[in-house]
Design a protein around this motif. Structure first.
Motif, PDB file in Angstrom:
ATOM      1  N   ALA A 184       9.536   0.949 -14.261  1.00 12.53           N
ATOM      2  CA  ALA A 184       9.516   2.338 -14.702  1.00 12.53           C
ATOM      3  C   ALA A 184      10.633   2.545 -15.723  1.00 12.53           C
ATOM      4  O   ALA A 184      11.731   2.017 -15.566  1.00 12.53           O
ATOM      5  CB  ALA A 184       9.720   3.268 -13.518  1.00 12.53           C
ATOM      6  N   ILE A 185      10.345   3.278 -16.770  1.00 16.73           N
ATOM      7  CA  ILE A 185      11.364   3.604 -17.776  1.00 16.73           C
ATOM      8  C   ILE A 185      11.896   4.990 -17.438  1.00 16.73           C
ATOM      9  O   ILE A 185      11.231   5.999 -17.662  1.00 16.73           O
ATOM     10  CB  ILE A 185      10.781   3.545 -19.191  1.00 16.73           C
ATOM     11  CG1 ILE A 185      10.304   2.117 -19.486  1.00 16.73           C
ATOM     12  CG2 ILE A 185      11.819   3.996 -20.223  1.00 16.73           C
ATOM     13  CD1 ILE A 185       9.537   1.975 -20.777  1.00 16.73           C
ATOM     14  N   GLU A 186      13.094   5.014 -16.879  1.00 19.97           N
ATOM     15  CA  GLU A 186      13.674   6.263 -16.392  1.00 19.97           C
ATOM     16  C   GLU A 186      14.404   7.025 -17.494  1.00 19.97           C
ATOM     17  O   GLU A 186      14.571   8.246 -17.402  1.00 19.97           O
ATOM     18  CB  GLU A 186      14.601   5.950 -15.220  1.00 19.97           C
ATOM     19  CG  GLU A 186      13.836   5.306 -14.049  1.00 19.97           C
ATOM     20  CD  GLU A 186      14.731   4.759 -12.956  1.00 19.97           C
ATOM     21  OE1 GLU A 186      15.973   4.729 -13.166  1.00 19.97           O
ATOM     22  OE2 GLU A 186      14.206   4.352 -11.913  1.00 19.97           O
ATOM     23  N   TYR A 187      14.850   6.318 -18.515  1.00 23.09           N
ATOM     24  CA  TYR A 187      15.464   6.930 -19.690  1.00 23.09           C
ATOM     25  C   TYR A 187      15.339   5.926 -20.834  1.00 23.09           C
ATOM     26  O   TYR A 187      15.512   4.732 -20.621  1.00 23.09           O
ATOM     27  CB  TYR A 187      16.946   7.256 -19.440  1.00 23.09           C
ATOM     28  CG  TYR A 187      17.584   8.016 -20.597  1.00 23.09           C
ATOM     29  CD1 TYR A 187      17.450   9.399 -20.683  1.00 23.09           C
ATOM     30  CD2 TYR A 187      18.265   7.344 -21.594  1.00 23.09           C
ATOM     31  CE1 TYR A 187      18.014  10.092 -21.748  1.00 23.09           C
ATOM     32  CE2 TYR A 187      18.816   8.033 -22.660  1.00 23.09           C
ATOM     33  CZ  TYR A 187      18.691   9.400 -22.734  1.00 23.09           C
ATOM     34  OH  TYR A 187      19.227  10.090 -23.789  1.00 23.09           O
ATOM     35  N   PRO A 188      14.944   6.384 -22.019  1.00 18.34           N
ATOM     36  CA  PRO A 188      14.829   7.754 -22.507  1.00 18.34           C
ATOM     37  C   PRO A 188      13.496   8.404 -22.131  1.00 18.34           C
ATOM     38  O   PRO A 188      12.525   7.710 -21.845  1.00 18.34           O
ATOM     39  CB  PRO A 188      14.912   7.576 -24.021  1.00 18.34           C
ATOM     40  CG  PRO A 188      14.283   6.232 -24.260  1.00 18.34           C
ATOM     41  CD  PRO A 188      14.717   5.391 -23.101  1.00 18.34           C
ATOM     42  N   PRO A 189      13.465   9.735 -22.171  1.00 19.35           N
ATOM     43  CA  PRO A 189      12.193  10.426 -21.977  1.00 19.35           C
ATOM     44  C   PRO A 189      11.310  10.253 -23.195  1.00 19.35           C
ATOM     45  O   PRO A 189      11.789  10.013 -24.307  1.00 19.35           O
ATOM     46  CB  PRO A 189      12.617  11.899 -21.804  1.00 19.35           C
ATOM     47  CG  PRO A 189      13.894  11.992 -22.580  1.00 19.35           C
ATOM     48  CD  PRO A 189      14.584  10.661 -22.420  1.00 19.35           C
ATOM     49  N   GLY A 190      10.024  10.364 -22.990  1.00 20.26           N
ATOM     50  CA  GLY A 190       9.095  10.268 -24.106  1.00 20.26           C
ATOM     51  C   GLY A 190       8.763  11.633 -24.669  1.00 20.26           C
ATOM     52  O   GLY A 190       9.369  12.640 -24.294  1.00 20.26           O
TER      53      GLY A 190
END
Length: 214
Positions: A72-78
């Motif tokens: 999961a990519i928790e940061y940066p937001p998309g």
């Protein structure tokens, strides 16, 4: 960008885009390849302008807590409603990292011609496609199908309960078209017809694929 933006890592990678540029993949080869975390952070830094040191990845499965499947990519937001997603996976000296806004990504490998992939991993239609290929191409078809299936399982995430042979993918074609699902399973969801699995050109004898799911 500063020294921590990770961009220098990409100087040693082959970059390729899929899905009209929505997906960026970086292929690393050689003994000094970066870690999966560093490679994916570098790709995200290049896409977003956020320093690689600020990228936050979560590798624990949301269902079982183990480290498997795409992170999961928790940061940066998309962009609004489109979170950044991606995957990074290694096979020997080879590593592939890829990201996209809003699309689930999975990367899979097969060791290559000369290694064994058991018949039990394939659906009956996939075994038929292997048998129907010219004799010299059968090992290649087998390994491309397994790399494609491995990529799709990683993109799905919690893949342990899913029997690989229950899912059928299209065999490689002469025109290089992406793989498609030809027999879906419930875990893929109702948008299974929109799933595409791209074959990757990688150094050495391995076979690699990148799955893209809505």
């Amino acid at each position: 960008m500063g020294e921590d933006d990770g961009m220098g890592l990409l100087d040693d990678a082959d970059l390729v885009a899929f899905e009209d540029g929505l997906v960026t993949a970086a292929v690393f080869g050689g003994r000094r390849r970066p870690s999966a975390e560093a490679a994916l952070a570098a790709v995200l830094a290049a896409r977003t302008g956020v320093p690689a040191d600020d990228v936050e990845l979560g590798w624990a499965c949301a269902e079982c807590g183990s480290r498997h499947g795409a992170p999961a990519i928790e940061y940066p937001p998309g962009p609004p409603g489109l979170p950044w997603r991606g995957d990074a996976a290694a096979h020997g000296s080879l590593l592939v990292a890829a990201s996209a806004p809003g699309l689930r990504i999975g990367i899979g490998f097969a060791a290559g011609v000369g290694s064994a992939v058991e018949d039990a991993a394939f659906h009956r239609s996939e075994l038929d496609a292997i048998d129907e290929a010219p004799h010299r191409a059968r090992d290649s078809v087998r390994h491309v199908l397994w790399a494609r299936k491995s990529a799709l399982l990683r993109a799905l995430g919690h893949s342990l309960p899913l029997e690989p042979a229950a899912l059928a993918l299209s065999a490689p074609t002469a025109d290089g078209a992406p793989g498609r699902i030809v027999r879906p399973v419930a875990e893929v969801g109702g948008n299974w017809a929109d799933v595409r699995v791209h074959d990757l050109v990688v150094p050495g004898g391995a076979v690699a694929a990148l799955a893209v799911l809505p």
